[in-house]
Design a protein around this motif. Structure first.
Motif, short mmCIF file in Angstrom:
data_model
loop_
_atom_site.label_atom_id
_atom_site.label_comp_id
_atom_site.label_asym_id
_atom_site.label_seq_id
_atom_site.Cartn_x
_atom_site.Cartn_y
_atom_site.Cartn_z
N LYS A 88 -39.59 1.90 29.82
CA LYS A 88 -40.10 0.55 29.57
C LYS A 88 -39.66 -0.37 30.69
O LYS A 88 -38.48 -0.57 30.92
N VAL A 89 -40.65 -0.94 31.38
CA VAL A 89 -40.41 -1.89 32.46
C VAL A 89 -40.70 -3.29 31.95
O VAL A 89 -41.74 -3.54 31.34
N VAL A 90 -39.76 -4.21 32.20
CA VAL A 90 -39.94 -5.61 31.80
C VAL A 90 -39.77 -6.49 33.02
O VAL A 90 -38.86 -6.29 33.83
N VAL A 91 -40.66 -7.47 33.16
CA VAL A 91 -40.59 -8.44 34.24
C VAL A 91 -40.02 -9.73 33.70
O VAL A 91 -40.48 -10.24 32.66
N GLU A 106 -29.27 -4.82 20.26
CA GLU A 106 -28.56 -4.00 21.24
C GLU A 106 -29.07 -2.56 21.23
O GLU A 106 -29.09 -1.89 22.27
N LYS A 107 -29.49 -2.09 20.06
CA LYS A 107 -30.08 -0.74 19.98
C LYS A 107 -31.46 -0.72 20.63
O LYS A 107 -31.79 0.18 21.40
N TYR A 108 -32.27 -1.73 20.32
CA TYR A 108 -33.60 -1.80 20.93
C TYR A 108 -33.50 -1.97 22.45
O TYR A 108 -34.36 -1.49 23.19
N ALA A 109 -32.46 -2.66 22.91
CA ALA A 109 -32.30 -2.90 24.35
C ALA A 109 -32.21 -1.59 25.13
O ALA A 109 -32.58 -1.54 26.32
N LEU A 110 -31.75 -0.52 24.48
CA LEU A 110 -31.62 0.76 25.15
C LEU A 110 -32.98 1.33 25.57
O LEU A 110 -33.05 2.19 26.45
N ILE A 111 -34.05 0.85 24.94
CA ILE A 111 -35.39 1.34 25.27
C ILE A 111 -35.79 0.91 26.67
O ILE A 111 -36.54 1.60 27.36
N ILE A 112 -35.28 -0.23 27.12
CA ILE A 112 -35.66 -0.77 28.42
C ILE A 112 -35.00 0.04 29.53
O ILE A 112 -33.78 0.21 29.54
N SER A 113 -35.80 0.50 30.48
CA SER A 113 -35.26 1.27 31.59
C SER A 113 -35.12 0.45 32.85
O SER A 113 -34.22 0.69 33.66
N ASP A 114 -36.02 -0.54 33.04
CA ASP A 114 -36.02 -1.31 34.29
C ASP A 114 -36.38 -2.76 34.00
O ASP A 114 -37.33 -3.04 33.26
N VAL A 115 -35.61 -3.69 34.61
CA VAL A 115 -35.90 -5.12 34.53
C VAL A 115 -36.05 -5.62 35.96
O VAL A 115 -35.12 -5.52 36.76
N LEU A 116 -37.22 -6.15 36.28
CA LEU A 116 -37.48 -6.64 37.63
C LEU A 116 -37.87 -8.11 37.60
O LEU A 116 -38.52 -8.57 36.64
N PRO A 117 -37.52 -8.86 38.65
CA PRO A 117 -37.88 -10.28 38.70
C PRO A 117 -39.36 -10.46 39.02
O PRO A 117 -40.03 -9.56 39.52
N TYR A 118 -39.85 -11.66 38.76
CA TYR A 118 -41.27 -11.97 38.89
C TYR A 118 -41.79 -11.74 40.31
O TYR A 118 -42.93 -11.32 40.49
#
Length: 338
Positions: free
Chosen positions: A332-335, A302-314
């Motif tokens: 940090k952007v994650v697809v 949950e602490k590491y999750a704060l690093i993610i700023s944007d989650v976008l679909p494929y």
């Protein structure tokens, strides 16, 4: 299956390629998330990585679930959630010049070995957080190069994903006080959320003066005086001014780890620096840390999750790549991949 490739300088596309077929010692992983790194922008700008220039699969921060297991593979079952070691793939580094990329529907792990090629993670860890395993391994290696000891005082320059991961890692290894330095207010706010003890906006405050206030003054040594009692410095920013600040403020016996990519030469005057006996270590990749960090990621997800700023679909991967490449637009952007 679909995969994201660099197709030419400044060009990417989702292309159709054959779905890999597994052998008896292999595992086929259905990709569920892949983070985007600054190096992806570099690969795109230059048109890929030889020998696959113009056809370089992207995505080296992968997480997924096992779709097929070869007959000779033990300890893994269909449906297991896993993180991968991109550097261990037999057909080249996943997403960094290898034949496969994490921004694909499937990745084949040949000769799959637990703890070398992949590691399982609990199902309750969101795939987008599991995809942080690779960049957090980079951050952990940078921390390990400092050889931190409990009770030490540290400062991290740069509150991007690697800097934030390093701040978390330093606290988990017993650092008494961790300060994070940046110039972006929302990044500094995030540093406090992930556990930093203090932050410094170097556009508004003098870093050396503030570190003296936070860490106290180090004992005089060979004429060096008035230096902060900071034991550990970590450069995750890559700016010449950061190195200049560190070299000017380092106390005797301090350690510096440089994980940032410096795009311009840095001039160092070793004369006045000699009496500091500063240890400088460079940090590249994750020689041993790719699965060492997984335990931390699981326990503190949950602490590491704060690093993610944007989650976008494929289906918005092009937007995700552009967002990640735009300075100041995202951290940090994650697809995610269905």
């Amino acid at each position: 299956m679909k995969t994201v490739m660099v197709t030419g300088p400044g060009q990417t596309a989702i292309v159709e390629v054959p779905r890999p077929e597994i052998g008896p010692a292999d595992v086929l992983v259905r990709m569920r998330a892949s983070g985007i790194c600054g190096s992806d922008s570099l690969y795109i700008s230059v048109g890929g990585i030889p020998p696959r220039q113009g056809a370089t699969p992207l995505g080296h921060e992968p997480a997924g679930e096992i779709a097929e297991v070869g007959a000779d593979v033990t300890g893994l079952t269909v449906g297991d959630h896993v993180v991968l070691n991109p550097m261990a793939a037999e057909d080249g580094i996943i997403g960094s010049g290898g034949a496969q990329g994490g921004l694909s529907e499937y990745v084949l792990i040949r000769g799959a070995q637990i703890g070398k090629h992949l590691l399982t993670v609990p199902d309750h860890i969101p795939f987008e957080v599991a995809a942080l395993n690779e960049p957090m391994a980079v951050a952990t290696h940078a921390v390990n190069r400092l050889e931190p000891k409990p009770g030490q005082k540290a400062v991290v320059f740069g509150a991007g994903p690697i800097g934030l991961g390093a701040a978390i890692g330093l606290k988990l290894r017993g650092a008494a006080h961790v300060t994070v330095v940046d110039v972006v207010p929302n990044r500094l706010a995030k540093a406090l959320k992930v556990g930093a003890d203090a932050v410094i906006d170097s556009s508004q405050e003098d870093v050396a003066t503030r570190l003296l206030e936070l860490h106290g003054e180090a004992p005089r040594y060979f004429g060096r005086h008035g230096k902060p009692a900071t034991d550990l410095y970590l450069d995750a920013a890559g700016a010449t001014a950061v190195i200049d600040t560190i070299l000017a403020t380092a106390k005797h016996g301090a350690r510096l780890s440089i994980v940032a990519v410096h795009k311009k030469p840095v001039s160092v005057d070793f004369g006045p620096l000699l009496t500091s006996e500063l240890t400088i270590a460079l940090a590249m990749g994750y020689p041993t840390e790719i699965f060492e960090v997984t335990k931390d990621l699981i326990e503190h997800w949950e602490k590491y999750a704060l690093i993610i700023s944007d989650v976008l679909p494929y289906d918005q991967v092009e937007k995700a790549l552009t967002l990640a490449a735009t300075p100041g637009a995202a951290d940090k952007v994650v697809v995610t991949i269905p």
